[in-house]
Design a protein around this motif. Structure first.
Motif, PDB file in Angstrom:
ATOM      1  N   MET A 186      19.749   8.538  16.469  1.00 26.01           N
ATOM      2  CA  MET A 186      20.343   9.542  15.577  1.00 26.01           C
ATOM      3  C   MET A 186      21.082  10.596  16.393  1.00 26.01           C
ATOM      4  N   HIS A 196      14.485   9.393   7.311  1.00 26.41           N
ATOM      5  CA  HIS A 196      14.440  10.842   7.361  1.00 26.41           C
ATOM      6  C   HIS A 196      14.227  11.467   5.986  1.00 26.41           C
ATOM      7  N   MET A 218      14.050   5.769  16.356  1.00 30.68           N
ATOM      8  CA  MET A 218      15.371   5.536  15.747  1.00 30.68           C
ATOM      9  C   MET A 218      16.461   6.111  16.645  1.00 30.68           C
ATOM     10  N   TRP A 262       8.243  10.737  12.264  1.00 29.66           N
ATOM     11  CA  TRP A 262       9.443   9.898  12.411  1.00 29.66           C
ATOM     12  C   TRP A 262       9.121   8.632  13.185  1.00 29.66           C
ATOM     13  N   HIS A 289      15.504   7.775  20.112  1.00 27.01           N
ATOM     14  CA  HIS A 289      14.234   8.405  20.454  1.00 27.01           C
ATOM     15  C   HIS A 289      13.023   7.576  20.054  1.00 27.01           C
TER      16      HIS A 289
END
Ligand code: CU
Length: 106
Positions: free
Chosen positions: A70, A22, A68, A65, A57
């Motif tokens: 989160m 991120h 990952m 992105w 996701h």
């Protein structure tokens, strides 16, 4: 030797480890913070008291992105009715201050 070359090629293609995935995502992204981003993911955990959901996701192209797991904040508490653990959902989210807030769930 061949295996080493493959490893080096893989490192060159994916210079960022998961932990820093991120970092820098606000620099030069295609979307502004006001735009809703869309994602698909599986609900890993829900914390109604904290108002958060943990989503595993798929990659989100609009933000660059990778896939990952989160935490997201949940904007409208009514959305929790659609966030059952283990369920695969389509969701929308926006960046607010320093967190990501889910604004819609299908
Ligand atoms: Cu993420």
């Amino acid at each position: 030797m061949k295996q080493l070359m493959i490893l080096l090629a893989a490192l060159a293609l994916f210079p960022m480890g998961n932990a820093s995935a991120h970092d820098g995502m606000d620099m030069g992204g295609m979307s502004t913070s006001a735009d809703a981003n869309k994602g698909v993911g599986v609900v890993e955990a829900v914390d109604r008291e904290k108002g958060t959901v943990t989503l595993s996701h798929e990659p989100i192209a609009s933000l660059g992105w990778p896939a990952m797991t989160m935490d997201f904040a949940v904007g409208d508490k009514k959305l929790f009715s659609k966030l059952a653990t283990g369920k695969k959902v389509e969701f929308q989210f926006v960046k607010q201050h320093n967190s990501y807030v889910v604004t819609g769930v299908k």
